[in-house]
Motif scaffolding. Structure first.
Motif, mmCIF file in Angstrom:
data_model
loop_
_atom_site.group_PDB
_atom_site.id
_atom_site.type_symbol
_atom_site.label_atom_id
_atom_site.label_comp_id
_atom_site.label_asym_id
_atom_site.label_seq_id
_atom_site.Cartn_x
_atom_site.Cartn_y
_atom_site.Cartn_z
ATOM 1 N N ARG A 171 13.347 76.835 101.813
ATOM 2 C CA ARG A 171 12.772 78.117 101.379
ATOM 3 C C ARG A 171 11.955 77.913 100.092
ATOM 4 O O ARG A 171 10.863 78.469 99.936
ATOM 5 C CB ARG A 171 13.879 79.143 101.156
ATOM 6 N N THR A 172 12.477 77.098 99.205
ATOM 7 C CA THR A 172 11.756 76.786 97.969
ATOM 8 C C THR A 172 10.436 76.083 98.269
ATOM 9 O O THR A 172 9.408 76.371 97.645
ATOM 10 C CB THR A 172 12.626 75.882 97.069
ATOM 11 N N LEU A 173 10.456 75.176 99.239
ATOM 12 C CA LEU A 173 9.243 74.442 99.607
ATOM 13 C C LEU A 173 8.191 75.352 100.230
ATOM 14 O O LEU A 173 6.999 75.234 99.943
ATOM 15 C CB LEU A 173 9.602 73.309 100.576
ATOM 16 N N VAL A 174 8.629 76.264 101.097
ATOM 17 C CA VAL A 174 7.696 77.191 101.738
ATOM 18 C C VAL A 174 7.033 78.088 100.694
ATOM 19 O O VAL A 174 5.814 78.305 100.709
ATOM 20 C CB VAL A 174 8.417 78.033 102.812
ATOM 21 N N GLU A 175 7.829 78.601 99.770
ATOM 22 C CA GLU A 175 7.296 79.472 98.728
ATOM 23 C C GLU A 175 6.324 78.711 97.833
ATOM 24 O O GLU A 175 5.300 79.251 97.407
ATOM 25 C CB GLU A 175 8.440 80.048 97.902
ATOM 26 N N TRP A 176 6.637 77.451 97.551
ATOM 27 C CA TRP A 176 5.742 76.623 96.736
ATOM 28 C C TRP A 176 4.389 76.444 97.416
ATOM 29 O O TRP A 176 3.340 76.603 96.793
ATOM 30 C CB TRP A 176 6.378 75.262 96.484
ATOM 31 N N GLU A 177 4.408 76.135 98.717
ATOM 32 C CA GLU A 177 3.142 75.848 99.397
ATOM 33 C C GLU A 177 2.327 77.115 99.646
ATOM 34 O O GLU A 177 1.105 77.045 99.759
ATOM 35 C CB GLU A 177 3.397 75.109 100.710
ATOM 36 N N LYS A 178 2.979 78.249 99.729
ATOM 37 C CA LYS A 178 2.242 79.504 99.887
ATOM 38 C C LYS A 178 1.448 79.842 98.631
ATOM 39 O O LYS A 178 0.401 80.472 98.688
ATOM 40 C CB LYS A 178 3.202 80.653 100.197
ATOM 41 N N GLY A 179 1.976 79.424 97.493
ATOM 42 C CA GLY A 179 1.325 79.742 96.231
ATOM 43 C C GLY A 179 0.527 78.572 95.708
ATOM 44 O O GLY A 179 -0.183 77.892 96.440
ATOM 45 N N ASP A 180 0.658 78.323 94.422
ATOM 46 C CA ASP A 180 -0.041 77.222 93.779
ATOM 47 C C ASP A 180 0.640 75.918 94.192
ATOM 48 O O ASP A 180 1.838 75.752 94.026
ATOM 49 C CB ASP A 180 0.021 77.401 92.262
ATOM 50 N N THR A 181 -0.133 74.962 94.725
ATOM 51 C CA THR A 181 0.458 73.740 95.278
ATOM 52 C C THR A 181 0.602 72.630 94.252
ATOM 53 O O THR A 181 0.661 71.459 94.610
ATOM 54 C CB THR A 181 -0.397 73.233 96.459
#
Length: 367
Positions: A171-181
């Motif tokens: 979940r943390t990874l998905v949220e990271w990639e949705k925003g600033d990478t």
């Protein structure tokens, strides 16, 4: 032949699999010399990147062929994936993204499709394919999707602590990639998995503990000099004191083993079902496990015509797993070899045990 096509407006990356390997085709206006130069720059500074030795140039595109090697997809399907394996993959991704940022190249020129990441015997040796000019974005070449798929292969019960930790990490990874990478949230993900990468506990980051210990040992030496002469039995006291000092100094010197992760997950023993028993994971939480068709007797009930009512025993002795066939009609097999009735046989980690038929099989592993 399997084929994966990833699009980004006018540009295209095509991944075609066959029995011999995989072909990568990239549509790009880059010239052959530009492509080769970019590949050379990356190859000079990276160990975990696949750089082809030959490329074929076509009209507005280039391609290269990777001869049959094990992919991450193959590894995950054929092997037991552990939290440790997943962490190796996370670290490899982190290294790739840091490399891309350092060289000022598009991080999504690296192919994160998990059927196109190549590995050796473990995920620690995984190599990412570099396709300069592919210029894909995070929606078409998703890092989080690849890691999510990998996490689904980690052997653990759905409601276990490990499963919940993996869900939180992805979940943390998905949220990271949705925003600033930038940057890749490696430490945050490891925190979700309860893995400490910092230098804490036995090994220290400053010289203060070391210097304090030296002062204490200096006082000890003065005390020993005044009371214990360096002769006869006093020699052994001096030798023991010196050895103790050297060992303690080694542990107290700052910076040692900084990169050694301390896993808070305990590696637990498990019997993983395969074939007819696929999806049946059996935690080894007791000294003796009875296997058979009799629901009133067996700890592991297997409703299969080849399995006897009281088929076999799995049990621990001196922290070693043993299997014993109980004169079953169709036999018990360890790594394909039929066991003699009532013979006590050691089961090593990674071994398979079949009950009555090759399709009724479990694998002894750790996770």
């Amino acid at each position: 032949m399997d084929s994966v096509v990833l699009y980004e407006e006018r540009k295209k990356l095509n991944i075609s699999h066959d029995r011999g390997g995989v072909r990568i085709t990239v549509s790009t206006p880059m010239s052959p010399s530009e492509i080769k130069e970019m590949q050379t720059v990356v190859a000079d500074v990276a160990d975990n990147v696949y750089i082809p030795s030959e490329i074929t140039q076509e009209a507005g595109a280039y391609s290269f062929y990777i001869r049959k090697r094990q992919t991450v997809k193959d590894f995950l399907i054929q092997n037991e994936c552990t939290v440790s394996d997943f962490v190796h993959l996370l670290k490899s991704v982190d290294e790739i993204l840091k490399l891309a940022d350092r060289l000022n190249i598009n991080r999504y020129d690296f192919v994160f499709d998990y059927s196109c990441i190549f590995t050796g015997q473990t995920l620690e040796t995984a190599e990412f394919v570099y396709a300069p000019g592919a210029d894909l974005d995070k929606e078409q070449n998703s890092i989080s999707n690849m890691l999510l798929i990998a996490s689904l292969h980690v052997a653990c019960d759905d409601n276990s602590q490990e499963a919940h930790a993996l869900k939180e990490a992805t979940r943390t990874l998905v949220e990271w990639e949705k925003g600033d990478t930038s940057p890749f949230p490696l430490e945050e993900v490891l925190a979700c998995l309860q893995i400490d990468e910092k230098n804490e506990g036995v090994f220290f980051t400053t010289w203060k503990p070391f210097l304090c210990f030296q002062l204490i040992m200096l006082l000890v030496f003065v005390f020993i000099v005044s009371l214990v002469p360096f002769r006869e039995n006093g020699v052994f006291i001096w030798i023991a004191t010196i050895l103790l000092t050297v060992c303690a100094d080694y542990l107290l010197i700052p910076g040692k083993h900084k990169n050694m992760p301390r896993f808070k997950f305990l590696r637990r023993k498990m019997l993983k079902g395969m074939g007819f028993l696929k999806g049946k994971n059996i935690p080894v939480d007791r000294e003796t496990i009875k296997v058979g068709r009799d629901a009133d007797w067996a700890d592991v009930v297997i409703s299969n015509m080849f399995v006897s009512r009281k088929h076999a025993l799995l049990y621990f002795k001196d922290n070693t797993l043993y299997v014993k066939d109980l004169s079953s009609r169709n036999g018990t097999f360890l790594n394909g070899t039929r066991l003699e009735a009532h013979a006590e046989v050691v089961v090593e980690a990674g071994s398979t045990v079949a009950f009555g038929h090759e399709s009724v099989i479990i694998k002894y592993c750790y996770f």
